[in-house]
Design a protein around this motif. Sequence first.
Motif, PDB file in Angstrom:
ATOM      1  N   PHE A 162      36.999  42.381   9.231  1.00 59.35           N
ATOM      2  CA  PHE A 162      37.969  43.822   9.936  1.00 59.35           C
ATOM      3  C   PHE A 162      37.164  45.076  10.892  1.00 59.35           C
ATOM      4  N   ILE A 163      36.315  44.627  11.089  1.00 62.44           N
ATOM      5  CA  ILE A 163      35.833  45.917  11.728  1.00 62.44           C
ATOM      6  C   ILE A 163      36.076  45.555  13.424  1.00 62.44           C
ATOM      7  N   ALA A 164      36.634  43.949  13.329  1.00 64.01           N
ATOM      8  CA  ALA A 164      37.036  43.679  14.545  1.00 64.01           C
ATOM      9  C   ALA A 164      37.998  43.350  15.335  1.00 64.01           C
ATOM     10  N   VAL A 221      41.061  39.803  -1.912  1.00 62.87           N
ATOM     11  CA  VAL A 221      39.785  39.692  -0.795  1.00 62.87           C
ATOM     12  C   VAL A 221      39.235  40.423   0.259  1.00 62.87           C
ATOM     13  N   ALA A 222      37.814  41.080   0.035  1.00 63.81           N
ATOM     14  CA  ALA A 222      37.415  41.920   1.066  1.00 63.81           C
ATOM     15  C   ALA A 222      36.505  41.581   2.325  1.00 63.81           C
ATOM     16  N   PHE A 223      37.482  41.777   3.336  1.00 61.61           N
ATOM     17  CA  PHE A 223      36.840  41.787   4.870  1.00 61.61           C
ATOM     18  C   PHE A 223      36.053  42.892   5.452  1.00 61.61           C
ATOM     19  N   GLY A 224      34.556  42.380   5.412  1.00 57.92           N
ATOM     20  CA  GLY A 224      33.847  43.347   6.189  1.00 57.92           C
ATOM     21  C   GLY A 224      34.053  42.866   7.511  1.00 57.92           C
ATOM     22  N   VAL A 225      33.115  42.213   8.246  1.00 62.14           N
ATOM     23  CA  VAL A 225      33.386  42.218   9.611  1.00 62.14           C
ATOM     24  C   VAL A 225      34.140  41.848  10.731  1.00 62.14           C
ATOM     25  N   THR A 228      27.180  47.226  18.054  1.00 65.18           N
ATOM     26  CA  THR A 228      28.155  47.794  18.320  1.00 65.18           C
ATOM     27  C   THR A 228      28.439  48.601  16.661  1.00 65.18           C
ATOM     28  N   PHE A 229      27.727  47.900  15.672  1.00 66.16           N
ATOM     29  CA  PHE A 229      28.344  48.403  14.474  1.00 66.16           C
ATOM     30  C   PHE A 229      27.652  49.786  14.427  1.00 66.16           C
ATOM     31  N   TYR A 230      26.289  50.414  14.250  1.00 70.30           N
ATOM     32  CA  TYR A 230      26.004  51.402  14.047  1.00 70.30           C
ATOM     33  C   TYR A 230      25.389  52.533  15.090  1.00 70.30           C
ATOM     34  N   THR A 265      36.683  40.104  -4.621  1.00 70.04           N
ATOM     35  CA  THR A 265      35.160  39.402  -3.782  1.00 70.04           C
ATOM     36  C   THR A 265      35.520  39.466  -2.399  1.00 70.04           C
ATOM     37  N   ASN A 266      34.329  39.051  -2.132  1.00 71.20           N
ATOM     38  CA  ASN A 266      33.227  39.246  -0.173  1.00 71.20           C
ATOM     39  C   ASN A 266      32.495  38.707   0.044  1.00 71.20           C
ATOM     40  N   ALA A 267      32.240  38.834   0.880  1.00 70.43           N
ATOM     41  CA  ALA A 267      30.744  38.212   1.604  1.00 70.43           C
ATOM     42  C   ALA A 267      31.646  36.706   1.806  1.00 70.43           C
ATOM     43  N   GLY A 268      31.909  37.376   3.107  1.00 69.09           N
ATOM     44  CA  GLY A 268      31.195  35.243   3.818  1.00 69.09           C
ATOM     45  C   GLY A 268      33.024  34.989   3.895  1.00 69.09           C
ATOM     46  N   PHE A 269      33.519  35.609   3.352  1.00 70.37           N
ATOM     47  CA  PHE A 269      35.288  34.285   3.335  1.00 70.37           C
ATOM     48  C   PHE A 269      36.225  34.633   4.592  1.00 70.37           C
ATOM     49  N   ALA A 298      36.836  45.492   3.349  1.00 71.35           N
ATOM     50  CA  ALA A 298      35.216  46.231   2.526  1.00 71.35           C
ATOM     51  C   ALA A 298      34.866  47.128   3.251  1.00 71.35           C
ATOM     52  N   PRO A 299      33.664  47.753   2.396  1.00 69.74           N
ATOM     53  CA  PRO A 299      33.474  49.200   2.759  1.00 69.74           C
ATOM     54  C   PRO A 299      32.464  48.876   3.732  1.00 69.74           C
ATOM     55  N   CYS A 300      32.201  49.329   5.632  1.00 75.24           N
ATOM     56  CA  CYS A 300      31.320  48.956   5.948  1.00 75.24           C
ATOM     57  C   CYS A 300      30.663  49.974   6.418  1.00 75.24           C
ATOM     58  N   THR A 301      29.674  50.490   6.642  1.00 76.55           N
ATOM     59  CA  THR A 301      28.789  52.399   7.684  1.00 76.55           C
ATOM     60  C   THR A 301      28.886  51.283   9.334  1.00 76.55           C
ATOM     61  N   THR A 361      36.104  52.598   1.437  1.00 71.64           N
ATOM     62  CA  THR A 361      35.548  53.144   3.283  1.00 71.64           C
ATOM     63  C   THR A 361      34.459  53.496   3.242  1.00 71.64           C
ATOM     64  N   GLU A 362      33.696  53.358   4.302  1.00 69.15           N
ATOM     65  CA  GLU A 362      32.087  53.540   4.230  1.00 69.15           C
ATOM     66  C   GLU A 362      30.914  53.834   3.557  1.00 69.15           C
ATOM     67  N   ALA A 363      29.799  53.502   2.779  1.00 68.23           N
ATOM     68  CA  ALA A 363      29.366  54.096   1.956  1.00 68.23           C
ATOM     69  C   ALA A 363      29.229  55.473   2.118  1.00 68.23           C
ATOM     70  N   THR A 364      29.587  56.507   1.165  1.00 65.63           N
ATOM     71  CA  THR A 364      29.489  58.090   1.400  1.00 65.63           C
ATOM     72  C   THR A 364      28.444  58.831   0.471  1.00 65.63           C
ATOM     73  N   ILE A 409      33.468  42.469  -6.888  1.00 62.53           N
ATOM     74  CA  ILE A 409      32.369  41.118  -7.274  1.00 62.53           C
ATOM     75  C   ILE A 409      31.996  40.391  -6.463  1.00 62.53           C
ATOM     76  N   MET A 410      30.423  40.981  -5.078  1.00 67.95           N
ATOM     77  CA  MET A 410      30.166  40.118  -4.065  1.00 67.95           C
ATOM     78  C   MET A 410      29.996  39.062  -4.492  1.00 67.95           C
ATOM     79  N   GLU A 411      29.578  38.147  -3.302  1.00 70.63           N
ATOM     80  CA  GLU A 411      28.891  36.800  -3.799  1.00 70.63           C
ATOM     81  C   GLU A 411      27.821  37.239  -2.685  1.00 70.63           C
TER      82      GLU A 411
HETATM   83  C1  LIG Z   1      28.052  46.859   9.879  1.00 71.74           C
HETATM   84  C2  LIG Z   1      28.511  46.516   8.526  1.00 71.74           C
HETATM   85  C3  LIG Z   1      28.206  47.827   7.123  1.00 71.74           C
HETATM   86  C4  LIG Z   1      27.692  47.561   6.141  1.00 71.74           C
HETATM   87  N1  LIG Z   1      27.740  48.505   5.185  1.00 71.74           N
HETATM   88  C5  LIG Z   1      28.528  48.780   3.776  1.00 71.74           C
HETATM   89  C6  LIG Z   1      28.041  49.985   2.569  1.00 71.74           C
HETATM   90  O1  LIG Z   1      28.570  50.516   3.651  1.00 71.74           O
HETATM   91  N2  LIG Z   1      28.679  49.459   1.584  1.00 71.74           N
HETATM   92  C7  LIG Z   1      28.530  48.198   1.382  1.00 71.74           C
HETATM   93  O2  LIG Z   1      29.251  47.647   0.038  1.00 71.74           O
HETATM   94  N3  LIG Z   1      28.799  47.044   2.127  1.00 71.74           N
HETATM   95  C8  LIG Z   1      28.351  47.426   3.432  1.00 71.74           C
HETATM   96  N4  LIG Z   1      28.288  46.347   4.332  1.00 71.74           N
HETATM   97  C9  LIG Z   1      28.983  45.691   3.454  1.00 71.74           C
HETATM   98  C10 LIG Z   1      29.880  44.516   3.355  1.00 71.74           C
HETATM   99  O3  LIG Z   1      31.008  44.960   2.671  1.00 71.74           O
HETATM  100  C11 LIG Z   1      30.173  42.753   3.761  1.00 71.74           C
HETATM  101  O4  LIG Z   1      30.125  42.724   1.933  1.00 71.74           O
HETATM  102  C12 LIG Z   1      29.171  41.771   3.901  1.00 71.74           C
HETATM  103  O5  LIG Z   1      29.919  42.244   5.695  1.00 71.74           O
HETATM  104  C13 LIG Z   1      30.196  40.576   3.950  1.00 71.74           C
HETATM  105  O6  LIG Z   1      31.035  40.278   4.078  1.00 71.74           O
HETATM  106  P1  LIG Z   1      31.870  40.290   5.206  1.00 71.74           P
HETATM  107  O7  LIG Z   1      31.675  38.219   5.542  1.00 71.74           O
HETATM  108  O8  LIG Z   1      33.536  40.090   5.172  1.00 71.74           O
HETATM  109  O9  LIG Z   1      32.308  40.722   6.264  1.00 71.74           O
HETATM  110  C14 LIG Z   1      28.294  46.133   5.522  1.00 71.74           C
HETATM  111  C15 LIG Z   1      28.167  45.157   6.073  1.00 71.74           C
HETATM  112  C16 LIG Z   1      28.248  45.112   8.031  1.00 71.74           C
HETATM  113  C17 LIG Z   1      28.127  44.743   8.796  1.00 71.74           C
END
Ligand SMILES: Cc1cc2nc3c(=O)[nH]c(=O)nc-3n(C[C@H](O)[C@H](O)[C@H](O)COP(=O)(O)O)c2cc1C
Length: 365
Positions: free
Chosen positions: A326-328, A320-324, A349-351, A299-303, A22-25, A54-57, A263-265
């Motif tokens: 995939f960060i870890a 399914v997209a994974f955010g946190v 350390t996310f940001y 889809t995505n969010a909290g999976f 998932a995109p993560c800033t 990628t992260e939002a750009t 489509i995010m939940e």
């Molecule tokens: C550190 C961080 C940065 C994020 N940056 C973005 C972003 O740049 N663009 C976006 O659409 N969502 C962003 N999100 C939301 C994630 O893409 C994702 O929807 C959210 O983390 C829930 O999914 P997860 O439970 O798998 O982490 C960010 C989430 C986190 C935690």
Amino acid sequence: MPDLFTPITVGPYTLPNRVFMAPCTRCRADADLAQGPLNALYYAQRAGAGLIITEATQISQAGIGYPGTPGIHTEKQVAGWKLVTDAVHAKGGRVFAQLWHCGRVSHHAFQPGGGAPLSSSATTKPGLVTLPDYSKVPYPTAKEMTVDDIRATMADYRHAAECAMRAGFDGVELHGANGYLPDQFLRDGVNRRTDTYGGSIENRARFHIEATRALAEVWGASRVGVRLSPSGTFGDVRDSDPKATFGYVVKTLGAMGLAYLHIMEAMEGDGRNDGKPIEGYESIPASYFRPMFKGTLITNAGFTKEKAETYIRVGWADAVAFGVAFIANPDLPERFRRGAALNTPDPATFYTPGEKGYTDYPFLG
Ligand SMILES: Cc1cc2nc3c(=O)[nH]c(=O)nc-3n(C[C@H](O)[C@H](O)[C@H](O)COP(=O)(O)O)c2cc1C
């Protein structure tokens, strides 16, 4: 029946698994908001994802809303992202750029000529904005965009899409979610316009659809995805009838032959304001939209792995997209495959700048 490791077609690509990033800033761009070797390493470490988003750009200077977030509208930024795409491709991965305009989630300090941030209407986002020097002040009132401003912004989307192509991406995703500019047009809690970009659902959706078309003019629809957050209240956006509003957007975009809809939940915190429930809030699962869209649905969010497997098996989503996670866990798909334990994420350390919490999470074995 497909599972997380059944290959999947996204536009012209056959991807090896359905565990997408998932995109993560991460706020680790340089002073010119360009990516560099450290960012290339971070993304290359995660190249095992079926698809990296990628992260939002930012598509333009007017699109900036936070310090340290990358852009894709200058030559230096193109060159920086080329390091990233080359590194991901060298590891066999695929990567789409998420294209972003923050709209009112910004401040004069980021804007060209120190002007007011742009939005659908002259509204003020509640809360505090972090300035380039990391001090915090209240968000200013946005400037209602003229039709000429909207046209110029569509040209910026097109230009950023061209830059993304030169930077070697495999496709682009419109950031149509989370209360940023397209969402500020779509939701009637923010959009108060009375022209062809306001009022009816068709009018409020026009910005999303024109921006998607601008990207498709450059890439072809089959290499463009769109992210939507029908259950989202992040960015203080509200809609009086999200099922009808997003149903229209999903069906209209669905007819365009896109690479995918993302489509995010509901995310943690959605449906609450200062900890209190938002009256009338409704969380809409991805399954609600499934019958409206025949293409690839992410889809995505909290999976968890288990929940993702269920969605894919039942057919509520194709990936399914994974955010946190995939960060870890740079090797998240491999951990899922082996049923291995996951690393613990460090939100502190996310940001923050540098390698810590970015490229130093351990791989398996
Ligand atoms: C550190 C961080 C940065 C994020 N940056 C973005 C972003 O740049 N663009 C976006 O659409 N969502 C962003 N999100 C939301 C994630 O893409 C994702 O929807 C959210 O983390 C829930 O999914 P997860 O439970 O798998 O982490 C960010 C989430 C986190 C935690």
